[in-house]
Enzyme design. Structure first.
Site, PDB file in Angstrom:
ATOM      1  N   GLU A 149      -0.874  -8.001   5.799  1.00 27.35           N
ATOM      2  CA  GLU A 149      -0.633  -8.098   7.245  1.00 27.35           C
ATOM      3  C   GLU A 149      -1.924  -8.036   8.053  1.00 27.35           C
ATOM      4  O   GLU A 149      -1.927  -8.365   9.247  1.00 27.35           O
ATOM      5  CB  GLU A 149       0.325  -6.978   7.685  1.00 27.35           C
ATOM      6  CG  GLU A 149      -0.266  -5.602   7.841  1.00 27.35           C
ATOM      7  CD  GLU A 149      -0.471  -4.858   6.522  1.00 27.35           C
ATOM      8  OE1 GLU A 149      -0.900  -3.689   6.556  1.00 27.35           O
ATOM      9  OE2 GLU A 149      -0.219  -5.448   5.451  1.00 27.35           O
ATOM     10  N   HIS A 161      -3.229  -5.015   1.835  1.00 26.99           N
ATOM     11  CA  HIS A 161      -2.639  -5.186   3.169  1.00 26.99           C
ATOM     12  C   HIS A 161      -2.644  -6.659   3.591  1.00 26.99           C
ATOM     13  O   HIS A 161      -3.530  -7.085   4.329  1.00 26.99           O
ATOM     14  CB  HIS A 161      -3.436  -4.383   4.203  1.00 26.99           C
ATOM     15  CG  HIS A 161      -3.283  -2.906   4.104  1.00 26.99           C
ATOM     16  ND1 HIS A 161      -2.370  -2.193   4.860  1.00 26.99           N
ATOM     17  CD2 HIS A 161      -3.908  -1.997   3.324  1.00 26.99           C
ATOM     18  CE1 HIS A 161      -2.459  -0.909   4.562  1.00 26.99           C
ATOM     19  NE2 HIS A 161      -3.384  -0.760   3.630  1.00 26.99           N
ATOM     20  N   CYS A 167       0.836  -1.202   0.000  1.00 29.34           N
ATOM     21  CA  CYS A 167       0.000   0.000   0.000  1.00 29.34           C
ATOM     22  C   CYS A 167       0.875   1.258   0.000  1.00 29.34           C
ATOM     23  O   CYS A 167       1.480   1.577  -1.011  1.00 29.34           O
ATOM     24  CB  CYS A 167      -0.982  -0.024   1.174  1.00 29.34           C
ATOM     25  SG  CYS A 167      -2.385   1.112   0.967  1.00 29.34           S
TER      26      CYS A 167
END
Length: 224
Positions: A200, A198, A89
């Site tokens: 994560e 994302h 991102c």
């Protein structure tokens, strides 16, 4: 033999921890047996101690400003020239060559470059227009499940500036609002990887494993 190779390839991964979602990356990376340790990186001394780097999501302008004011920016620029680096991102924005917004070139964004792409920032809209999309990612082990791409104020790649060097890693599988199916959301150029989403923020470590394996292969190649 496979276990022996895995032990030989174990690497130490840094996550840029100036701002943004760095803690979540560290948690996922530390679950991988190929990673000896995943640690936060905030300065030139710490970046010199890691084999590969993740630049997380967050505010790309803020990250660049903090790195510049602290004197860390030159070391960061030098590091990504030769070390495996993954930008997610905001991190992908920093690794791009140019940033646009609504078709207008943005001149207020300091960039590391390297990925050979132009980025359109906030392409999908505001925070409330965040979404999750199933993605087919080149090189991923799927079993029967697409990767859950989480898009939050996400950028998209609006132009590949060096098509001879840049590999498309993922595209949207369908239309999302005004963003059409086939829009590129992840790329690789040599030792650099960029993704608009994302990873994560999921419980799925496959994308992190993909980067770690990419880093291991790059490090081995450079050592020969």
């Amino acid at each position: 033999m496979a276990q022996e190779q895995q032990e030989q390839k174990q690497i130490r991964v840094g996550v840029l921890a100036l701002q943004g979602a760095f803690a979540e990356h560290i948690i996922l990376l530390n679950t991988l047996p190929q990673v000896s340790e995943a640690v936060p990186v905030r300065n030139a001394q710490e970046i010199a101690q890691v084999d590969a780097l993740v630049i997380p999501g967050g505010e790309s302008t803020t990250m660049a400003l903090i790195a510049e004011r602290s004197g860390f920016w030159p070391a960061l620029q030098e590091y990504i020239q030769t070390h495996p680096t993954w930008g997610t991102c905001a991190g992908m924005i920093l690794l791009s060559e140019a940033v646009t917004s609504g078709g207008t070139l943005k001149g207020d964004q300091k960039l590391l470059g390297g990925l050979g792409i132009s980025i359109k920032r906030n392409a999908f809209g505001t925070q409330k227009e965040s979404f999750e999309a199933g993605l087919h990612i080149e090189g991923l082990d799927y079993a029967e499940k697409l990767f859950p791409g989480v898009f939050i104020r996400a950028p998209v790649i609006d132009e590949i500036l060096q098509p001879e060097d840049v590999q498309v890693v993922a595209k949207l599988e369908r239309d999302y609002g005004r963003t059409p199916k086939g829009t590129i959301v992840a790329v690789r150029r040599g030792h650099l990887l960029g993704s608009a989403f994302h990873p994560e923020l999921t419980h799925d470590s496959r994308m992190h494993l993909l980067f770690v394996k990419m880093a291991q292969e790059w490090i081995e190649t450079q050592a020969k």
